[in-house]
Scaffold this active site. Structure first.
Site, PDB file in Angstrom:
ATOM      1  N   ASP A 103     102.204 103.041  36.130  1.00  0.00           N
ATOM      2  CA  ASP A 103     100.842 103.472  36.459  1.00  0.00           C
ATOM      3  C   ASP A 103     100.017 103.823  35.219  1.00  0.00           C
ATOM      4  O   ASP A 103      99.425 104.901  35.130  1.00  0.00           O
ATOM      5  CB  ASP A 103     100.874 104.691  37.398  1.00  0.00           C
ATOM      6  CG  ASP A 103     101.802 104.501  38.578  1.00  0.00           C
ATOM      7  OD1 ASP A 103     101.890 103.371  39.075  1.00  0.00           O
ATOM      8  OD2 ASP A 103     102.451 105.474  38.996  1.00  0.00           O
ATOM      9  N   GLU A 152      94.689 100.930  46.491  1.00  0.00           N
ATOM     10  CA  GLU A 152      94.880 102.220  45.829  1.00  0.00           C
ATOM     11  C   GLU A 152      94.502 102.087  44.348  1.00  0.00           C
ATOM     12  O   GLU A 152      93.967 101.073  43.910  1.00  0.00           O
ATOM     13  CB  GLU A 152      96.345 102.668  45.972  1.00  0.00           C
ATOM     14  CG  GLU A 152      97.335 101.654  45.429  1.00  0.00           C
ATOM     15  CD  GLU A 152      98.783 102.023  45.700  1.00  0.00           C
ATOM     16  OE1 GLU A 152      99.060 103.186  46.029  1.00  0.00           O
ATOM     17  OE2 GLU A 152      99.650 101.135  45.566  1.00  0.00           O
TER      18      GLU A 152
END
Length: 541
Positions: free
Chosen positions: A26, A198
């Site tokens: 991420d 997302e």
């Protein structure tokens, strides 16, 4: 130009992926003047939000982490793969701003996320007390518009049965002066048919707002989606060419799971995308190294869209035209001469502190006071570092005087509370000091009584754990040289894929981290025992 200098310059013109090996998912990439930073997720591990630094996008050095205190986030009791998800690092008006999500659950789509914001004048801190933001979804990020306003984006979670749990991307203004969200949130994007939208990040370029999201989930169907709008609140048009980046349908690629990206622009106007990848040991097999960070070059098409050449992750890409800036190599051996842990070490669920970890009481030793059992989630005593290569090892020397079977200290190949291998010193029922081996596979423990080794009067014991592709091997040294235990253990159980568990369509457990090699001590009787580690040597083979 000398041959050596020419070799460095040539190497600096290529970015070799992944740039951050092992558990580094991420990524949030940020440029401040001539410095580049990568912030990555850490989940149940301290320090939270790991940060790396570069001057050329090729060479990266670890700076450690930002969340080093319970004041910033308390991870006691944190579940496996819960905790710090998808941090976002930004810089505005001379100030670093970090947004991070603390996700507490998986069940039934609740997640129980809580988002926080901390600020600092320097990447090294000191960091402010956290500002509590909303808990409506995770993967929050800040966008600073040209007019000076700041906006918080996140995915919008919907727990209601029968609804889309990934209900879209919402935005709400953040008042930096008052340090609070103001106004009402608005949904600006509901994603494509791929779903699971997302990880939003918003950019302003060439008169457009550019919305970058992740879709398809963070495994084999992962992708980076780009949409644009002339207005902040939309409507957003998705790139008609499809995803900016994905590995879907290409099991031949070395880099899989490509997705969850963030953009950065160099001073010369070159664009790059930092994103996560996985390197399975077999095609679409287990990724023991976890989700890693890679960087791709971005080109702007005549139609104005930012695209990665070929739309797939490349093992090697052209680096920007920046002066090469390699960092001094980190020594293989940590002699524990400093008064704090180095940036390659992490601790599980509690920050490194004098209540259980000491680098001063005995010079050049790491003293670890025993903690909870391997399944304990409040006060474990595990000091570990990420596995960064398919073939690597950790070697140490330990001094330990256990009283009975409730006291253990040794070396571990670790994934989470349910999946690990552990070689440890303890006392047997006859009071003898012994080495024992124990494994856990999805919570099912296995002992190896035939491999028990009597240590005798050896005051110092060498311990070694080796990752060799799909197997883990352990060895020991009682003073007469190294000996390997005659067993090969399954390394692939130390992976995201193996850790994931779905029951009746609901995730009962998830795997978002990666394998570690570590030093582990238990004091199950709370008798005050400790172990001293003389050094730790990590090598990639």
């Amino acid at each position: 130009m000398s041959t050596e200098t020419a070799d460095v310059a040539t190497a600096a013109r290529a970015i070799r992926n992944p740039v951050l090996t092992g558990f580094h998912p991420d990524p949030s990439i940020l440029r401040v003047d001539d410095d580049y930073y990568l912030a990555t997720s850490t989940f149940e591990w301290y320090p939270g939000v790991r940060v790396h630094h570069s001057r050329d996008l090729v060479h990266w050095r670890p700076l450690g982490g930002i969340i080093t205190e319970r004041r910033l986030l308390d991870l006691r009791g944190c579940g496996d793969s819960n905790g710090v998800w998808a941090p976002d690092l930004s810089y505005h008006d001379g100030e670093f701003l970090l947004v991070y999500s603390d996700v507490a659950s998986f069940a039934s789509g609740y997640w129980d996320p809580q988002n926080y914001l901390v600020t600092a004048p320097d990447i090294a801190g000191p960091w402010s007390d956290p500002v509590t933001l909303h808990g409506r979804g995770f993967d929050a990020s800040l966008f600073h518009d040209d007019d000076g306003d700041s906006w918080l984006l996140s995915m919008s979670a919907d727990w209601r049965p029968g609804r889309n749990r990934f209900a879209g991307i919402e935005i709400q203004r953040y008042d930096r002066r008052r340090r609070r969200l103001v106004g009402r949130p608005r949904t600006i994007f509901t994603g494509t048919s791929v779903g699971l939208t997302e990880a939003p990040r918003l950019y302003r370029h060439d008169g457009w707002y550019w919305l970058v999201t992740a879709e398809g989930g963070t495994s084999w169907e992962h992708q980076v989606t780009v949409a644009r709008s002339r207005e902040l609140f939309g409507p957003y048009e998705v790139d008609p060419a499809g995803p900016m980046l994905t590995s879907v349908g290409r099991p031949d690629l070395r880099l899989q799971k490509a997705g969850h990206g963030s953009l950065v622009r160099t001073p010369a106007g070159d664009w790059y995308l930092a994103h996560l990848v996985g390197r399975p040991y077999t095609p679409l097999g287990n990724c023991v190294l976890g989700r890693e960070t890679a960087i791709q070059r971005v080109e702007w098409t005549p139609g104005g869209w930012p695209r990665v050449p070929g739309g797939v992750p490349a093992d090697e890409v052209t680096a920007p035209d920046l002066p090469p800036h390699p960092w001094p190599p980190a020594p293989a051996t940590d002699h524990f001469d400093d008064d704090r842990l180095g940036p390659d070490w992490s601790t599980l669920r509690r920050p490194a502190g004098p209540d259980w970890l000491d680098l001063r009481v005995r010079p050049s030793h790491l003293r670890v006071r025993g903690g909870q059992s391997p399944v304990g989630r409040q006060t474990p005593s595990l000091v570990a570092r990420r596995v960064g290569a398919t073939r690597c090892s950790l070697e140490t020397v330990v001094e330990f005087d256990p009283i009975d079977h409730r006291h253990l200290a040794g070396i571990t190949a670790y994934y989470n509370t349910l999946n690990w291998h552990y070689l440890y010193l303890t006392r047997d029922d006859h009071g003898r000091l012994v080495l024992e081996l124990l494994s856990a596979d999805s919570g099912r423990r296995r002992t190896y009584p035939d491999l028990t080794v009597e240590v005798g009067d050896a005051g110092r014991v060498g311990l070694r754990a080796v990752f060799d592709g799909p197997v883990v091997r352990f060895g020991y040294n009682l003073g007469a040289g190294w000996r390997d235990l005659p067993v090969e253990l399954d390394a692939t159980v130390l992976s995201d894929e193996h850790a994931a568990l779905v029951v009746d369509g609901e995730p009962a457990a998830w795997g978002f981290t990666g394998a570690f090699l570590g030093l582990w001590v238990q004091d199950l009787g709370n008798d005050g025992v400790h172990a001293d580690f003389d050094h730790a040597t990590y090598l990639e083979h």
